[in-house]
Write a protein that holds these residues in place. Structure first.
Motif, mmCIF file in Angstrom:
data_model
loop_
_atom_site.group_PDB
_atom_site.id
_atom_site.type_symbol
_atom_site.label_atom_id
_atom_site.label_comp_id
_atom_site.label_asym_id
_atom_site.label_seq_id
_atom_site.Cartn_x
_atom_site.Cartn_y
_atom_site.Cartn_z
ATOM 1 N N ASP A 1 0.837 -1.196 0.000
ATOM 2 C CA ASP A 1 0.000 0.000 0.000
ATOM 3 C C ASP A 1 0.870 1.244 0.000
ATOM 4 O O ASP A 1 2.032 1.220 0.426
ATOM 5 N N GLN B 1 1.147 5.643 -1.715
ATOM 6 C CA GLN B 1 0.660 6.710 -2.566
ATOM 7 C C GLN B 1 1.424 6.718 -3.877
ATOM 8 O O GLN B 1 2.652 6.734 -3.896
ATOM 9 N N GLY B 2 0.725 6.679 -4.982
ATOM 10 C CA GLY B 2 1.345 6.816 -6.289
ATOM 11 C C GLY B 2 2.396 5.758 -6.562
ATOM 12 O O GLY B 2 2.167 4.557 -6.411
ATOM 13 N N ALA C 1 3.324 2.955 -4.014
ATOM 14 C CA ALA C 1 2.496 1.752 -3.902
ATOM 15 C C ALA C 1 2.977 0.708 -4.896
ATOM 16 O O ALA C 1 3.661 1.018 -5.867
ATOM 17 N N ASN D 1 -13.594 6.189 -6.661
ATOM 18 C CA ASN D 1 -12.574 5.177 -6.412
ATOM 19 C C ASN D 1 -12.779 3.977 -7.336
ATOM 20 O O ASN D 1 -13.868 3.777 -7.891
ATOM 21 N N THR E 1 -7.662 5.292 -5.086
ATOM 22 C CA THR E 1 -8.389 6.554 -5.117
ATOM 23 C C THR E 1 -8.055 7.328 -6.393
ATOM 24 O O THR E 1 -7.058 7.038 -7.062
ATOM 25 N N GLY F 1 -3.947 6.935 -4.288
ATOM 26 C CA GLY F 1 -3.723 6.238 -3.024
ATOM 27 C C GLY F 1 -4.201 4.800 -3.098
ATOM 28 O O GLY F 1 -5.299 4.530 -3.594
ATOM 29 N N ARG G 1 -4.818 1.174 -0.928
ATOM 30 C CA ARG G 1 -4.881 0.494 0.361
ATOM 31 C C ARG G 1 -5.487 -0.888 0.185
ATOM 32 O O ARG G 1 -6.335 -1.107 -0.691
ATOM 33 N N ALA H 1 -0.637 4.879 -10.041
ATOM 34 C CA ALA H 1 -0.212 4.125 -8.853
ATOM 35 C C ALA H 1 0.535 2.872 -9.286
ATOM 36 O O ALA H 1 0.246 2.283 -10.323
#
Length: 700
Positions: A146, A148-149, A152, A167, A180, A184, A186, A440
């Motif tokens: 996980d 950001q960008g 990940a 999303n 997202t 992002g 997760r 991402a």
């Protein structure tokens, strides 16, 4: 002869005689005694002791105690003066320095009279706070992390579903994840394995589809002949909505509508599932491949690749090289393209005049326009985003190409707000008017070979690792393009990682397929090799044991790689191996390998002395590779690091990563590759994970 004395001589003689007799007169006579030297004192015996604990920079002070065989005073000296020493009578306190770049040895000297005794203390660099950190290499590649960008990581995106908040939800190698609009990522739920303290529960469902409707997220999973449709909450909680028997082939995807009904797409038909699990075929027929318009099971589909609902409740299907519409009553018609196999040239136009090259996926935007991800059969790395209007007109909006080392873009979804997500193996891109950009993940920055410092270095396929006493790591990097049973030999690529993270290549030459590595106290590195798949070839190829000296020279220690494979004991090159796997080294620098008896296939243990004499052991002696703290660390069945405590108990230190290793505090996420964790200084272990080397600092 007579002797005559003069008066003066006679007087002198009388005076001398009187002096020798104590003088004249009536005084007492006295005897003069010469002074004697003092009696020498015995030298004291000094006994020194210190706690048997690892000493770390910035760690707690160490008290050294002294005992004298006789009373006396003690003076204390520290050499070299690294840290501080304060003496107080029969004890001294050594305080380690605040920082250290490498191991050092200091000597605490106690002196009493003519006696002196010293004790050595090894001081190690402080490993820091328990956790997982990158030593060298790239953590890019197809894994599950996980972030950001570009921080990940994605492993294998195979399904996508957009929600009403912008999303997109993806099936990433059996892991349900959220991306997202800002990039992002997760993890919501890992479906591959559920564990409790390292013990597998035996429940391994496979994620078959992802859908979103009415503000709810759904996941289809298959397990032991049952396909379950599950409601998944934001924290990964799963509750079953419907169950039905599985088919031989898994569904290619799932949709949900606002009425609580689900739709499964298979290659040749669309199945409708009610909330109670009752199933009906909306259109098409299982096992029949053709392109025929019609109603219900009278319609035929060639190869369904994707489907989506329009604003009127009609279901659009991407069937091979055509776009087809299914009404709520099951009537099928062709909207655009041809019912043929496709893979031709892409042509814009109206309805049946339009042509698709190799369409992969599609989705409706907020204006009711169908955006189609179309690939070119002639140029494998090229793709285009094309639009289909409600009137049946096809036009090309944007052309693009995959990164040179990246996967092909094969999935397209549109989130509320207009974000267009493009899924491609280990990455997600985004499309907006005017261009395609990375959103991402990053899959094209590893699986290479490059020397450098820390994260700037690259490993192609690290497989085995060892550490020396100076804090260096040695990694066997297996070239991906020079391996396999059809190869007589493969390159031995030995890489060195200095304590500061600098990676250099020590050996890169043909020497068989590496199968193990160990380091001795003198800084020599030992590597076992064999020739997989070649033992029955002509000429045959055998195993061997090599030594790499501190100067980087490769030496054959035992065995003969160009001789027939067999189990033969003896000195050096007179010995023979079959498939040796270097497993352990003991305190006397004896090496131990697992080999295989060709006659019965059983594993045998063999010992190689420092001078190269090979002998077969009657039984395994159980040499354990202990860390500086005297304990043994290993992996359990699910890849967690486990410490074997002195009392026989075990402590689980890390979590399994299920395809990912993520830097951060323990227990963290760790997916190791290799035989065991490698002790890497006090309270620290080195592990191979993907294309990178990580350091794991254990609790201390």
């Amino acid at each position: 002869m007579k002797t005559h004395f003069t008066k003066s001589a006679l007087a002198f003689s009388l005076l001398a005689l009187l002096a020798a007799c104590g003088g004249g007169g009536g005084g007492d006579s006295q005897t003069v005694v010469a002074p004697q030297p003092p009696t020498p004192q015995p030298a004291p015996e000094i006994t020194l002791s210190a706690p048997a604990e690892l000493v770390l920079a910035a760690g707690k002070p160490v008290t050294v105690d002294a005992k004298l065989s006789i009373p006396g005073a003690i003076s204390w000296t520290l050499n070299p003066a690294v840290g501080t020493l304060s003496g107080n009578g029969n004890s001294a306190v050594y305080t380690p320095p605040a920082t250290l770049a490498e191991n050092i040895q200091v000597s605490v000297l106690a002196t009493s009279g003519s006696s002196a005794k010293s004790i050595s203390i090894t001081v190690y660099p402080n490993p820091g706070t328990p956790g997982i950190s990158l030593v060298a290499g790239s953590s890019a590649g197809k894994v599950v992390v996980d972030g950001q960008g570009a921080d990940a990581r994605l492993r294998s995106v195979s399904a996508m579903a957009a929600d009403d908040k912008g999303n997109v939800y993806i099936n990433d190698a059996n892991v349900l994840r959220q991306v997202t609009p800002a990039g992002g990522v997760r993890t919501i739920k890992e479906f591959t394995r559920q564990t409790d303290d390292g013990a597998a529960t035996g429940y391994f469902p496979q994620l078959q589809g992802v859908a979103y409707a009415g503000g709810k997220l759904y996941a289809a999973t298959a397990w032991q002949g049952t396909l379950s449709i599950n409601l998944v909450d934001s924290k990964g909680g799963v509750s079953t909505v419907a169950e039905l028997p599985t088919r031989k082939a898994a569904p290619g995807g799932m949709l949900a509508d606002a009425g609580g009904q689900f739709y499964l797409r298979y290659e040749n038909d669309i199945v409708k599932v009610a909330a109670d699990g009752k199933t009906t075929v909306l259109a098409g027929r299982e096992g029949t491949s053709d392109g025929v318009d019609g109603t219900g099971d009278a319609a035929r589909f060639r190869a369904i690749r994707d489907f989506a609902f329009d604003q009127n409740g009609n279901l659009y299907v991407l069937d091979s090289a055509s776009v087809r519409k299914i009404t709520p009553g099951g009537q099928v018609s062709t909207v655009a393209g041809t019912l043929g196999a496709g893979n031709g040239a892409a042509v814009d136009g109206n309805g049946s005049e339009a042509r698709f090259g190799n369409p992969q996926s599609f989705a409706f935007d907020m204006l009711g326009k169908l955006l189609i991800l179309d690939r070119s059969g002639a140029t494998p790395t090229a793709f285009a985003i094309r639009a289909l209007t409600a009137e049946g007109k096809v036009s090309t909006l944007q052309s693009g190409s995959d990164p040179a080392a990246g996967s092909a873009s094969t999935l397209l979804r549109i989130g509320t707000g207009g974000t267009v997500f493009l899924g491609a193996g280990g990455r997600i891109d985004s499309y907006k008017t005017g261009g395609i950009s990375a959103l991402a993940g990053m899959e094209d920055d590893s699986a290479a070979s490059a020397d450098g410092v820390g994260s700037a270095a690259r490993f192609e396929r690290p497989a085995f690792m060892a550490a020396d006493s100076a804090g260096n790591l040695y990694v066997i990097d297996m070239p991906t393009g020079n391996s396999g049973p059809d190869k007589v030999t493969t390159h031995l690529v030995l890489r060195k990682i200095a304590p500061n993270g600098t990676v250099s290549t020590v050996i890169n030459q043909s020497a068989g397929t590496p199968s193990g590595i160990m380091a001795d106290k003198a800084g020599n590195i030992y590597v076992s090799t064999y020739a997989p798949g070649r033992t029955d070839s002509k000429p045959p190829y055998s195993g061997a044991l090599y030594r790499v000296t501190p100067a980087g020279v490769l030496e054959l220690v035992a065995g003969q790689p160009l001789a027939a494979p067999e189990l033969r004991d003896g000195p050096g090159v007179q010995a023979r191996f079959n498939q040796p796997h270097l497993d352990a080294i003991d305190a006397d620098n004896n090496l131990y390998v697992q080999d295989k008896d060709r006659a019965d296939g059983k594993t045998v243990w063999r010992k190689i002395t420092p001078n190269g004499v090979v002998s077969t052991l009657s039984q395994w002696h159980g040499v354990q590779m202990k860390a500086p703290d005297g304990l043994v660390y290993e992996y359990n069945l699910v890849g967690q690091i486990v410490r074997l405590n002195a009392d026989g108990s075990k402590t689980v230190l890390t979590n399994h990563g299920m395809g990912a290793t993520e830097a951060g505090p323990l227990p963290g996420r760790l997916t190791p590759i290799g035989q065991r964790p490698v002790p890497y200084g006090p309270y620290a272990l080195a592990v191979i994970a993907g294309s990178a080397i990580y350091k794991v600092v254990v609790p201390h």
